[in-house]
Scaffold this motif. Structure first.
Motif, PDB file in Angstrom:
ATOM      1  N   GLN A  29       0.839  -1.203   0.000  1.00  0.00           N
ATOM      2  CA  GLN A  29       0.000   0.000   0.000  1.00  0.00           C
ATOM      3  C   GLN A  29       0.867   1.242   0.000  1.00  0.00           C
ATOM      4  O   GLN A  29       0.554   2.232  -0.638  1.00  0.00           O
ATOM      5  CB  GLN A  29      -0.908   0.022   1.241  1.00  0.00           C
TER       6      GLN A  29
ATOM      7  N   THR B  39      -7.767  -0.466  -1.235  1.00  0.00           N
ATOM      8  CA  THR B  39      -7.122  -1.750  -1.013  1.00  0.00           C
ATOM      9  C   THR B  39      -6.841  -1.966   0.472  1.00  0.00           C
ATOM     10  O   THR B  39      -6.913  -3.072   0.984  1.00  0.00           O
ATOM     11  CB  THR B  39      -5.809  -1.826  -1.799  1.00  0.00           C
TER      12      THR B  39
ATOM     13  N   MET C 170      -9.732  -3.305   2.007  1.00  0.00           N
ATOM     14  CA  MET C 170      -9.876  -4.690   1.579  1.00  0.00           C
ATOM     15  C   MET C 170      -8.956  -5.582   2.401  1.00  0.00           C
ATOM     16  O   MET C 170      -9.348  -6.639   2.879  1.00  0.00           O
ATOM     17  CB  MET C 170      -9.536  -4.783   0.083  1.00  0.00           C
TER      18      MET C 170
ATOM     19  N   ARG D 295     -13.195  -3.623  -3.636  1.00  0.00           N
ATOM     20  CA  ARG D 295     -12.793  -5.019  -3.683  1.00  0.00           C
ATOM     21  C   ARG D 295     -13.173  -5.728  -2.396  1.00  0.00           C
ATOM     22  O   ARG D 295     -12.857  -5.256  -1.314  1.00  0.00           O
ATOM     23  CB  ARG D 295     -11.288  -5.115  -3.924  1.00  0.00           C
TER      24      ARG D 295
ATOM     25  N   VAL E  51     -10.762 -12.312  -4.632  1.00  0.00           N
ATOM     26  CA  VAL E  51     -11.223 -10.991  -4.222  1.00  0.00           C
ATOM     27  C   VAL E  51     -12.198 -10.511  -5.276  1.00  0.00           C
ATOM     28  O   VAL E  51     -11.855 -10.424  -6.459  1.00  0.00           O
ATOM     29  CB  VAL E  51     -10.045 -10.015  -4.087  1.00  0.00           C
TER      30      VAL E  51
ATOM     31  N   GLN F 155      -2.082 -11.832  -4.344  1.00  0.00           N
ATOM     32  CA  GLN F 155      -3.471 -11.511  -4.028  1.00  0.00           C
ATOM     33  C   GLN F 155      -3.816 -10.100  -4.521  1.00  0.00           C
ATOM     34  O   GLN F 155      -4.938  -9.814  -4.906  1.00  0.00           O
ATOM     35  CB  GLN F 155      -3.691 -11.584  -2.516  1.00  0.00           C
ATOM     36  N   LEU F 156      -2.799  -9.219  -4.533  1.00  0.00           N
ATOM     37  CA  LEU F 156      -3.029  -7.846  -4.986  1.00  0.00           C
ATOM     38  C   LEU F 156      -2.819  -7.718  -6.494  1.00  0.00           C
ATOM     39  O   LEU F 156      -2.736  -6.617  -7.019  1.00  0.00           O
ATOM     40  CB  LEU F 156      -2.098  -6.897  -4.232  1.00  0.00           C
TER      41      LEU F 156
END
Lengths: 504, 345, 353
Positions: free
Chosen positions: B220, C50, C53, C190, C180, B245-246
């Motif tokens: 992030q 995110t 999420m 998401r 997701v 996963q991202l």
């Protein structure tokens, strides 16, 4: 005799409110040095509350306490004891696994440097016990002593603290006749030594025998304080009750129907021995007996709360194997326990949840509880049993004792029972609510139910029962009809001095 | 009757003789102890397997005992003392707190039982240890860093010396192990790709799950991290899972490298789901421990530090590593201390 | 004699209790919102969809475990075996999916993942029920029973994996479970599948606890087991089911952790017992049982997650984390005491005043 002694304690204008009840309403009370002052009144009159305020258990909402000329207020029983006010409770406050010495000196141990000075403490304890003519080795465990001796150890503890006032709350409840005589001898000794005794008892004869003055409370109000010599028993009862006996117990006799419950040869260790009896529809069977005679145990055993060793229960003439409360409920038998808070109610739950706890099965739609039907049912019982509650969502802990009892009753009425096992139905309930409970009992038997009622209040047993079974040390000593029942007869059976044949 | 008795007596005597002989034979074979910090990781299990295999070859009796959990230093010392009490002739221990096992060492010294340390080359402040056997964590991490520089350069189409890039470090719980592996890696980056930036360095407690959590948050803050380096493979694997996963692709958008070279890591490496690991071959390290014991028994000179090799394992040399072709015989080395300096100057 | 009044609170305690009620109803939610606001202000990286999420992703597994713990604590018990169950269920499922317990053996030649998961979950429920049988049938202390089971399950996980994680490869079902979901244009919002699973479990739990007979009995047992038994409730049966639910939900959590990490390892459940109990308490459920609810636990889980993740966002030195978590847990228990209005010296002061 001691009318001229100086006043050592005075309580003025004491007010104490509990949610839903005014427990004490502007009550005054005084005690003189070297007197025995009996504090009398019915259950719920406010005797114990007054003494708990004195001993620092409760805080008064208004009023003042003057002790030895100074205004005082204690926040813990310990503080009061150090100041010179000791309470000896119905339930003894001793630690059974400590010795007599350790109990007497608990919290005030004699020490030498960092070490406990055992020799000095045993010596001191022995001296105190001798003063009480108690032949007990101070090194034995308190738990190994009899109830009477344990009580004496409490007295010894009070002496050790050089108490000016000793409050005795029902001191004879668990004593034998001989022990009561011993206790009275000691009370007289203490009185002679200038100690003041506040004596709380239900036994009016005892009060007359031992007390110099009597104070009578009723419904939280001070009614009278008189010298014992100036009062007759009749007068005393009138002052205590404030009404005639038939007003107090509105017993209605219902037609006696067929047998609903029969117990045969019920035995449970030493506590219950070969107990047999039966109850018919429309009948209230009272069970009398001293504390520890096995009254509560009997009800619990019938209800399946405790296992039994032998015996059988028949409902409607058929054998009813009861191994758990669930079985009992299925057979239409329910128990209203003596200790409602611990055994009858779930204090942290709402009135609604308590009332429907035993009948949720009938209130579900699929897997879910049907809230609408649940509320309807609760509303119905609030009305029928006249529970005074603003909102069924209130917690039961916020209600008065009488209303709590009514909630336990509602919970069971919802299961449509036929046999009520009722343990101390009015304990801790104020006078008005008592009568309502009695009327509910009347109503229940009038509709063809049967009630088995245990009570420590002989007037209540006599006033509300059709028949009375008396037990002594786990055995039935006799049955007495309503017409023949007097307190004296019942006591004779209850103490084992009288025993009918056919009840081994 | 008498005859029978005689026969029995003779038989008995023969039995006694046989047992005595067996006893003497056992004396020749050696009974030795081996104490991992716990058997809760495949690394230690593999080392035990190596030691066991070598001991079997030599006909020795190897007794392996370990505390139930790593970090239980008291149980560790007790375990060592129990084995000494049982009469081991030599013992090798893997302490994880630098000086926590001194009591165990002095106990062995007092009894005159040779004590060795394995997977550990930081000498104790007291007591005498025959030899410390292990790999150079700083040097290994630095070598892994050098390879990491190549990976970054490759991704950016540049050379290690010139490339820029971002590295995120997942540390183990504060200890000499995490310090050496982090510092060595940093030094390796500095030496080989000075323009690459370490954008973060956080503890993931040696755990895959924490590695995944920390890495997800790191992304992030810095979505363009090139490499996740874990003080242990497990943490780096967790990081790779989080990045995937991202929506990132391993060995394309980012790389994941770590230390240990355990079997689960090697599997992922062969499937292209990991980038590189520092293989230290715990099985062969276990073999080396028994060899060192044999040397001690034979009265041979052993170095204070027996350094075992470590190699950067990539998908390209994985087969060779597994075959043991990359293993080199242990050499005398220098001790490792938590001083922020390279082990071998 | 005035027994009815004996436990009635004094005025001081009553006002304390009303503060307590406020704290238990809205307190945790306010704390959570406050913490989110602080993090939002301090960390730029946190201000992305995110991040939210990720918060949901990380909260799901521990959230499900804590849901199970809520049932147990509501009855006045505790389940210390959950972290071991997380590991154990993950290991069992991973071995079945991988078809081997040897790290580095042939991968993905076991049984389909949904079948493996079903077996792992059944094992969780059965082991939980077994704990319930020991606790009720033999009248053993839940603390001891579940602590013992924790050791057994961790030990078994360790022995059958030899200390290594069992790697798996995701099949379709597992990929579905761990995906997701992207909502909206360019998938701005998401939502992790696991969070949806968790929320469904919470919703079901809410219905069970608040709208079924079983739920009512759960609260009744926690409120007063004796009264419940004397009201004809089969306390033992309810409790056995409670521990089965806790075992089952811990196993669900275990399967989710395992599929997220593509590995069944004995460390998978590390810390989850402490975290689940803390979440339940922070969320307003009394450790003594009978009071509280499932949504509070969810808030508690998020509070713990925000703290853990916030420390990474704010680059708090790793070693300080233990301290912060410890402080939060102690505060949570203090909150529990305050809620009950049960601090003797404070009550005494007010009386004296």
């Amino acid at each position: 005799m001691n009318a001229d002694n100086p006043v050592v304690l005075e309580m003025r204008g004491i007010v104490k409110r509990f949610p839903g009840v005014v427990a004490l309403d502007n009550v005054g009370f005084d005690v003189r040095r070297g007197e025995v002052h009996a504090l009398l009144g019915e259950n719920g009159a406010g005797k114990s509350t007054l003494m708990k305020i004195l001993a620092g258990v409760y805080e008064a909402d208004a009023g003042e306490i003057i002790f030895k000329g100074r205004r005082v207020s204690y926040h813990t029983p310990k503080q009061a004891q150090v100041a010179g006010i000791t309470t000896i409770h119905q339930e003894l406050n001793q630690i059974p696994l400590l010795t007599v010495t350790e109990n007497i000196y608990l919290g005030s141990e004699i020490t030498r440097g960092p070490l406990v000075h055992w020799r000095a403490m045993h010596k001191g304890a022995r001296a105190l016990l001798e003063r009480l003519h108690l032949d007990v080795d101070p090194r034995v465990l308190v738990g190994s002593l009899g109830v009477g001796q344990q009580q004496m150890v409490e007295v010894a503890k009070a002496l050790h603290h050089r108490s000016d006032i000793i409050i005795m709350d029902e001191p004879t409840a668990a004593l034998s006749l001989r022990e009561i005589d011993d206790l009275f001898a000691i009370i007289r000794d203490l009185r002679a030594a200038g100690v003041a005794i506040v004596y709380i008892s239900h036994h009016l004869n005892e009060a007359f025998e031992i007390a110099d003055r009597l104070t009578i409370l009723r419904d939280g109000r001070h009614i009278a304080t008189r010298a014992a010599a100036d009062l007759t028993m009749d007068e005393l009862i009138r002052l205590m009750v404030g009404r005639r006996l038939d007003e107090q117990f509105p017993k209605e006799t219902a037609p006696r129907g067929r047998e609903l419950l029969r117990v045969e040869g019920l035995t449970q260790g030493d506590r219950l021995r070969n107990i047999s009896f039966s109850v018919h529809a429309g009948e209230v069977l009272g069970i009398a007996g001293l504390v520890g005679a096995g009254r509560t145990e009997l009800l619990r055993a019938i209800f399946g709360a405790d296992p039994i060793d032998a015996g059988a229960v028949y409902v409607d003439g058929g054998r009813a194997p009861i191994r758990s409360p669930r079985d009992a409920i299925r057979h239409g038998i329910v128990l209203l326990p003596e200790d409602r808070k611990q055994q009858g109610l779930i204090m942290g739950m709402a009135v609604r949840e308590n009332v429907t706890l035993a009948v949720l099965r009938t209130l579900t739609r699929g897997p879910l509880i049907d809230r609408r039907r649940e509320r309807a049912l609760v509303g119905q019982y609030i009305q029928r049993i006249q529970i005074k509650v603003a909102d069924p969502e209130n917690l039961v802990s916020s209600l008065s004792g009488g209303n709590q009892q009514k909630i336990v009753l509602s919970k069971w009425m919802a299961t449509a029972p036929r046999i009520l096992l009722f343990d101390e139905p009015t304990r801790g309930i104020d006078v008005g609510a008592k009568v309502e409970i009695y009327r509910l009992i009347n109503q229940f038997v009038a509709n063809g139910g049967a009630v088995v009622m245990v009570s420590s209040e002989l007037p209540e047993v006599i006033g509300m029962s059709d028949r009375i079974m008396v037990i002594h040390e786990g055995t039935v000593t006799g049955f007495v009809g309503r017409a023949e029942a007097t307190q004296e007869t019942l006591l004779e059976y209850a103490t084992g001095h009288r025993k009918d044949e056919g009840h081994p | 009757m008498l005859q029978h008795r005689k026969v029995r007596l003779i038989l008995l005597l023969m039995l006694v003789l046989a047992f005595t002989a067996a006893g003497i034979r056992a004396q020749e074979t050696h009974y030795v102890g081996f104490v991992p910090p716990a058997l809760t990781s495949p690394f230690h299990v593999a080392m035990v397997e190596g030691a066991q295999a070598r001991a079997d070859e030599l006909g020795w009796t190897l007794e392996v005992q370990a505390p139930a959990s790593e970090g239980d230093f008291a149980a560790f010392v007790t375990t060592v003392e129990q084995l000494l009490e049982k009469g081991v002739e030599a013992i090798s221990i893997n302490p994880i707190g630098t000086d926590s096992a001194i009591t165990a060492v002095t106990s062995a010294n007092e009894r005159g039982v040779p004590i060795l340390a394995h997977n550990f080359i930081t000498p104790f402040s007291e007591g005498s240890v025959e030899t410390y056997i292990g790999y150079d964590q700083w040097g290994g991490a630095a070598a892994l860093a050098a390879y990491t520089c190549e990976l970054i350069a490759g991704k950016h189409g540049s050379t290690p010396a010139e490339t820029t890039g971002k590295v995120y470090i997942l540390e183990g719980i504060d200890s000499i192990f995490s310090h050496r592996r982090t510092q060595g890696f940093n030094a390796g980056l500095e030496a080989n790709c000075p323009n690459v930036e370490v954008v973060g360095s956080q503890s993931a407690e040696w755990l895959r799950t924490r590695g995944s959590e920390v890495a997800a948050i790191a992304l992030q803050q810095n979505p363009d991290i090139d490499v996740f380096y874990g003080n242990s493979d497990e943490m780096a694997i967790g990081a790779a899972l989080a990045a995937e996963q991202l929506g990132l692709v391993i060995n394309q958008d980012f790389f994941a490298v770590g230390i240990d070279g355990n079997q689960p890591t090697l599997d992922l490496l062969s499937q292209g789901q990991f980038s590189a690991t520092l293989g230290v071959d715990p099985f062969r390290m276990g073999v080396a421990v028994i060899d060192a014991m044999a040397a001690v028994f034979a009265g041979e000179e052993v170095p204070e530090i027996t350094l075992t090799p470590s190699v950067v394992v990539t998908p390209d040399n994985l087969a060779a590593y597994l075959a043991g072709d990359l293993w080199t015989e242990p050499v005398a080395g220098a001790p490792e201390t938590d001083n922020g300096l390279p082990t071998v100057p | 004699m005035e027994r009815t009044a004996a436990t009635s609170p004094s005025t001081g305690a009553r006002s304390m209790r009303s503060i307590g009620r406020f704290l238990s109803n809205t307190g945790p939610l306010l704390v959570l919102l406050f913490m989110l606001a602080v993090l939002w202000t301090l960390s730029e990286a946190f201000r992305s969809p995110t991040s939210l999420m990720l918060l949901g992703l990380e909260a799901a597994a521990i959230g499900i475990v804590a849901a199970g713990q809520t049932y147990v604590i509501l009855t006045g018990g505790i389940d210390l075996s959950v972290e071991a169950m997380v590991s154990f269920a993950g290991v069992i499922a991973a071995i079945l999916i991988a078809g081997t317990n040897v790290a580095g053996g042939q991968i993905a030649n076991g049984i389909p993942s949904y079948l493996a998961i079903l077996i792992a979950l059944s094992a969780g429920a059965l082991i939980g029920a077994f704990q319930g049988v020991l606790i009720t049938g033999l009248n053993m202390n839940p603390l001891i029973v579940t602590l013992g089971m924790r050791s057994i399950l961790l030990g078994v996980s360790l022995v059958i994996t030899n200390g290594a994680g069992i790697n798996i490869q995701k099949d379709e079902f597992l990929s579905f479970m761990t995906q997701v979901i992207r909502i909206g244009e360019d998938g701005a919002i998401r939502v992790p599948m696991v969070l949806i699973i968790a929320v469904i479990i919470y919703f079901i739990s809410w219905v069970v606890l608040r709208h079924t007979r079983f739920g009512r009995y759960t609260y009744a047992i926690g409120g007063n087991e004796t009264s419940a038994r004397l009201s004809g409730i089969s306390v033992n049966l309810v409790k056995i089911r409670i521990y089965a639910i806790s075992g089952l939900l811990a196993a669900v959590g275990g399967v989710l952790v395992m599929s997220r990490l593509v590995s069944g390892a004995y460390q998978n459940g590390t810390n989850m017992t402490l975290m689940s109990v803390a979440a339940v308490v922070i969320g307003g459920t009394a450790l003594t049982g009978g009071k509280g609810g499932i949504w509070g636990t969810l808030v508690g889980v998020f509070i713990i997650r925000v703290v853990e993740q916030g420390m990474v966002y704010l680059s708090v030195p790793s070693n300080a984390k233990e301290i912060v978590l410890g402080v939060i847990i102690v505060l949570a228990v203090a909150l529990d005491v305050l809620r009950r209005g049960d601090i003797p010296w404070l009550r005494m002061r007010r009386r004296a005043a």
